[in-house]
Design a protein around this motif. Structure first.
Motif, PDB file in Angstrom:
ATOM      1  N   VAL A  52       0.752  -1.162   0.027  1.00 33.33           N
ATOM      2  CA  VAL A  52       0.204   0.014   0.093  1.00 33.33           C
ATOM      3  C   VAL A  52       0.993   1.351   0.012  1.00 33.33           C
ATOM      4  O   VAL A  52       1.893   1.495   0.701  1.00 33.33           O
ATOM      5  CB  VAL A  52      -1.064   0.088   1.206  1.00 33.33           C
ATOM      6  CG1 VAL A  52      -1.837   1.234   1.246  1.00 33.33           C
ATOM      7  CG2 VAL A  52      -1.666  -1.204   1.377  1.00 33.33           C
ATOM      8  N   CYS A  80       1.354   5.644  -0.396  1.00 33.31           N
ATOM      9  CA  CYS A  80       0.898   6.746  -0.671  1.00 33.31           C
ATOM     10  C   CYS A  80       1.795   7.509  -1.805  1.00 33.31           C
ATOM     11  O   CYS A  80       3.036   7.729  -1.618  1.00 33.31           O
ATOM     12  CB  CYS A  80       0.976   7.712   0.644  1.00 33.31           C
ATOM     13  SG  CYS A  80       0.557   9.436   0.292  1.00 33.31           S
ATOM     14  N   VAL A  92      -0.170   2.676   5.493  1.00 31.62           N
ATOM     15  CA  VAL A  92       0.285   2.714   4.408  1.00 31.62           C
ATOM     16  C   VAL A  92       1.909   2.146   4.524  1.00 31.62           C
ATOM     17  O   VAL A  92       2.414   2.261   5.705  1.00 31.62           O
ATOM     18  CB  VAL A  92       0.406   3.929   3.645  1.00 31.62           C
ATOM     19  CG1 VAL A  92      -0.850   4.455   3.222  1.00 31.62           C
ATOM     20  CG2 VAL A  92       1.356   5.076   4.492  1.00 31.62           C
TER      21      VAL A  92
END
Length: 319
Positions: free
Chosen positions: A136, A138, A185
């Protein structure tokens, strides 16, 4: 006669005082997200120009980053914007990924270098872009353009941003750092100045890792996309970063709408690149130390505003 002269003097003062007040130009400066370099540098420029450029009042406002700033300059929501040297040339000509020509903006000069510095925590085990598969991430702030650069870098490693990440999210700089700390994240994209405040803060309490290019892949990227500059992030920039980190980057610049008055832009640029302006900006943020009159017109990614061009020619840094 004395009464008449006194009345006339008062009338003249009122006339010129009102005219001077009316002549003050108010401009919005679209910067970046709080905690990022664009926000700090843009705020510093706005403050110094307001105090030192006659007849100009500049208000710094937050934004998602370069893409939002390009859109605001185009729509008139802002008259000045923080930009970089990679995305505006594509936007200006309407080249991919932009779907129209954003040609209402003009350059005001180069400010400083920006370093690619995606980061994570040591606990994730991530070291290079190859390790991001299935994670995950950003990819930047909402409305920014960092994700475009980030996707270029991962594609150079053979990864597909649409298929090879578990999830892609977009968060402002500080929220992204907090999401990483909370385990929401696995990695955060950042392109900014040195040092970046949020990364410095994180390194004080967590074991920080700057994500790097796998061997040979930085050279591959630069060969395919020469707009990226090979840069080295010095050891000691952040706590726990004990060796130099090879990365890529670009120049930061500021832009302005083409319809802003030539004399107004001239006075703003003259103030910002004056000895006092450069001294002030060096105190605002470490990146401000990289500002110089000599480099201000060394690269011209988009056409300069006539006001900026006039000043740089007078200063002898542009032919």
């Amino acid at each position: 006669m004395k009464v008449f002269r006194s009345a006339l003097a008062v009338a003249v003062l009122l006339l010129f005082g009102t005219a001077a007040f009316a002549a003050t130009v108010q401009l919005n400066f679209s910067t970046g997200s709080m905690g990022g370099g664009f926000y700090a540098i843009g705020g510093g420029l706005a403050d110094f120009v307001t105090k030192n450029a006659p007849g100009v009042e500049v208000t710094a406002v937050t934004s998602g980053g370069v893409n939002e700033n390009i859109n605001r300059l185009d729509s008139g929501q802002a008259e000045i914007g923080m930009l970089n040297t990679i995305d505006p040339p594509l936007a200006f000509e309407g080249k991919a990924p932009y779907k129209k020509a954003f040609n209402k903006m003009r350059g005001m000069g180069i400010l400083y270098l920006q370093y690619g510095q995606p980061y994570t925590l040591a606990s994730t085990g991530i070291k290079t872009y190859l390790d991001l598969k299935g994670k995950v991430v950003c990819a930047g702030s909402p409305g920014g353009s960092m994700h475009q650069q980030f996707f270029d870098w991962v594609r150079a490693h053979g990864l597909d941003p649409e298929k090879d990440f578990k999830k892609v999210v977009y968060l402002p700089a500080r929220e992204a750092m907090e999401a990483l700390k909370a385990g929401q994240v696995d990695a955060v994209m950042e392109v900014s100045t040195l040092p970046t405040p949020t990364i410095s803060e994180l390194a004080l309490t967590h074991d920080l890792v700057l994500i790097t290019f796998a061997p040979g892949f930085r050279d591959k990227l630069i060969a395919e996309k020469p707009q990226y500059l090979p840069l080295s992030l010095p050891a000691g920039t952040y706590k726990g970063v004990d060796g130099d980190v090879e990365t890529v980057g670009s120049g930061a610049m500021w832009g302005v709408r083409a319809d802003v008055d030539e004399n107004v832009v001239y006075e703003m640029v003259k103030a910002a690149y004056s000895p006092d302006g450069l001294k002030y900006m060096a105190k605002v943020h470490a990146a401000g130390k990289g500002m110089s009159l000599e480099n201000a017109a060394r690269w011209i990614p988009i056409p300069l505003h006539p006001g900026a061009e006039k000043f740089f020619k007078e200063a002898g840094v542009l032919k």
